[in-house]
Design an enzyme around this catalytic site. Structure first.
Site, PDB file in Angstrom:
ATOM      1  N   GLU A   9       0.674  -1.212  -0.169  1.00 42.71           N
ATOM      2  CA  GLU A   9      -0.002  -0.020  -0.082  1.00 42.71           C
ATOM      3  C   GLU A   9       0.878   1.196  -0.037  1.00 42.71           C
ATOM      4  OE1 GLU A   9      -3.109  -0.569   2.882  1.00 42.71           O
ATOM      5  OE2 GLU A   9      -3.969  -2.096   2.248  1.00 42.71           O
ATOM      6  N   ASN A  42       2.253  -5.140  -3.201  1.00 37.91           N
ATOM      7  CA  ASN A  42       0.967  -5.571  -2.984  1.00 37.91           C
ATOM      8  C   ASN A  42      -0.096  -4.262  -2.613  1.00 37.91           C
ATOM      9  OD1 ASN A  42      -1.318  -8.027  -2.187  1.00 37.91           O
ATOM     10  ND2 ASN A  42      -1.296  -7.091  -0.072  1.00 37.91           N
ATOM     11  N   HIS A  54     -10.050  -6.602  -2.350  1.00 32.61           N
ATOM     12  CA  HIS A  54     -11.121  -6.073  -1.343  1.00 32.61           C
ATOM     13  C   HIS A  54     -12.191  -5.319  -2.175  1.00 32.61           C
ATOM     14  CE1 HIS A  54      -9.022  -7.453   2.048  1.00 32.61           C
ATOM     15  NE2 HIS A  54      -7.995  -6.410   1.558  1.00 32.61           N
ATOM     16  N   GLU A  57      -6.023 -10.782  -1.346  1.00 33.04           N
ATOM     17  CA  GLU A  57      -6.896 -10.444  -0.122  1.00 33.04           C
ATOM     18  C   GLU A  57      -8.334 -10.438  -0.562  1.00 33.04           C
ATOM     19  OE1 GLU A  57      -5.453  -7.195   2.264  1.00 33.04           O
ATOM     20  OE2 GLU A  57      -3.378  -7.786   1.752  1.00 33.04           O
ATOM     21  N   ASP A  68     -12.240 -10.639  -1.070  1.00 33.27           N
ATOM     22  CA  ASP A  68     -13.462 -10.699  -0.341  1.00 33.27           C
ATOM     23  C   ASP A  68     -14.454  -9.868  -1.108  1.00 33.27           C
ATOM     24  OD1 ASP A  68     -12.610  -8.138   0.905  1.00 33.27           O
ATOM     25  OD2 ASP A  68     -12.371  -8.929   2.750  1.00 33.27           O
TER      26      ASP A  68
HETATM   27  C1  XIL Z   1      -6.474  -6.461   8.214  1.00 34.19           C
HETATM   28  C2  XIL Z   1      -6.585  -7.486   9.202  1.00 34.19           C
HETATM   29  O1  XIL Z   1      -7.689  -8.429   8.281  1.00 34.19           O
HETATM   30  C3  XIL Z   1      -7.362  -6.891  10.485  1.00 34.19           C
HETATM   31  O2  XIL Z   1      -7.520  -8.063  11.200  1.00 34.19           O
HETATM   32  C4  XIL Z   1      -6.514  -5.893  11.041  1.00 34.19           C
HETATM   33  O3  XIL Z   1      -7.119  -5.348  12.238  1.00 34.19           O
HETATM   34  C5  XIL Z   1      -6.285  -4.605   9.981  1.00 34.19           C
HETATM   35  O4  XIL Z   1      -5.616  -5.412   8.924  1.00 34.19           O
HETATM   36  N1  XIL Z   1      -5.138  -4.733   3.594  1.00 34.19           N
HETATM   37  C6  XIL Z   1      -3.930  -5.492   4.156  1.00 34.19           C
HETATM   38  C7  XIL Z   1      -4.292  -6.365   5.371  1.00 34.19           C
HETATM   39  O5  XIL Z   1      -3.056  -5.392   3.512  1.00 34.19           O
HETATM   40  O6  XIL Z   1      -3.202  -6.521   6.131  1.00 34.19           O
HETATM   41  C8  XIL Z   1      -5.539  -5.835   6.110  1.00 34.19           C
HETATM   42  O7  XIL Z   1      -5.823  -6.889   7.279  1.00 34.19           O
HETATM   43  C9  XIL Z   1      -6.845  -5.496   5.373  1.00 34.19           C
HETATM   44  C10 XIL Z   1      -6.166  -4.520   4.201  1.00 34.19           C
END
Ligand code: XIL
Length: 315
Positions: A129, A172, A208, A236, A238
């Site tokens: 990020e 990422n 996401h 990641e 969802d």
């Molecule tokens: C999130 C986790 O799922 C949570 O448990 C935590 O509180 C915050 O981070 N992008 C990412 C992940 O790269 O590491 C994040 O994970 C979600 C967004």
């Protein structure tokens, strides 16, 4: 019928989940679902800097080790997440006075953390990020950008290659799933890294997403990155919706997941799809996006959702 992992394996792909050590040790159904359905794991929080180096020079790999040893004993691939990120960073790092000292601190962190897990990690998210939506570098709250400047990213990748030469190295990010200013800026960075010999092997697309908002050019975007000679991974995934859920949204979610799977299958260098959690029961979504949830493939009772069945059928 079938499982996510077995179906993904037919084309040589891994199907992974983000895993929390607390649930792995505390919830038998969680561990069973992971072991039956998934062939990869990403520690959800356990490899982040605030956990692994909470004080300068003092390292804690115990929570991550729980996940790593579980994964190894079940022949699962492990994605390391994440070495350099402005968030979930140990507070002391923000107090380092100069860029040159911070660079040493960053390299030391990478060497120690990757050194501890050397030989066990399939892909590492080296930097997470680092870009804004408009394609500029993320500077807000980002001590690495503020004190070192743009070069912190390539310095991190060089240090990572030295620390574990056999691990694949990823950049990422999120909201990079379609072709937009942010993903194009990352594309240009990777192209430049390749031209200058900066080590990078992969870009991770967090994915996401919101139901009915999968970018139409998702596959085209993966493809243009793969054409740079790197792997691409869905890291990641969802797909969230308003809660309480409707049947219509659950059906749309299934279609949306299928679109992502088809996109990955169509790109030969897309070798991993990882969902950000095993079950809706413990998903991060309700806590971070108020009124939203039900974003994953297994429901609160570990039952396969429509999306899960369609993913298995499509893989
Ligand atoms: C999130 C986790 O799922 C949570 O448990 C935590 O509180 C915050 O981070 N992008 C990412 C992940 O790269 O590491 C994040 O994970 C979600 C967004």
């Amino acid at each position: 019928t079938g499982t996510l992992s077995a179906s993904a394996a037919r084309t040589g792909r891994i199907f992974g989940a983000a895993v929390a050590s607390s649930h792995l040790t505390g919830d038998q159904q969680y561990a069973n679902t992971l072991d039956t359905e998934f062939s990869g794991v990403t520690p959800e929080n356990e490899m982040k800097w605030e956990t692994t180096e909470p004080e300068r020079g003092s390292f804690n790999f115990a929570p991550a080790d729980i996940i790593v040893s579980h994964a190894q004993s079940h022949n699962m691939k492990i994605r390391g997440h994440t070495l350099v990120w402005y968030s979930q960073l140990a507070p002391w790092v923000n107090d380092i006075a100069t860029g040159s000292e911070l660079l040493q601190v960053m390299k030391n962190h990478i060497a120690n953390e990757m050194g501890h897990f050397k030989g066990k990690i399939w892909y590492w998210d080296v930097v997470n990020e680092a870009f804004n939506d408009d394609g500029s570098r993320r500077s807000t709250n980002n001590v690495f950008q503020q004190k070192i400047g743009d070069s912190y990213i390539e310095e991190a990748f060089k240090a990572a290659r030295l620390a574990d030469p056999n691990a694949k190295l990823c950049y990422n990010d999120y909201d990079t799933d379609g072709i937009n200013e942010k993903s194009t800026a990352i594309y240009n960075m990777v192209k430049d890294f390749k031209a200058r010999g900066v080590p990078i092997d992969c870009v991770g697309f967090q994915s996401h997403m919101i139901v009915d908002q999968v970018p139409p050019d998702y596959q085209e975007n993966l493809q243009r990155f793969a054409a740079l000679g790197i792997d691409v991974q869905v890291t990641e995934l969802d797909i969230r919706m308003s809660t309480p859920v409707s049947d219509a949204d659950l059906q749309s979610q299934a279609d949306n997941y299928q679109r992502v799977v088809k996109a990955c299958l169509a790109v030969s260098h897309c070798n991993d799809i990882t969902v950000w959690g095993v079950t809706d029961k413990y998903s991060w979504i309700p806590q971070y996006f108020s009124g939203q949830g039900a974003a994953l493939l297994f429901d609160d009772n570990y039952k396969k959702k429509a999306a899960c069945n369609l993913v298995i059928q499509t893989l």
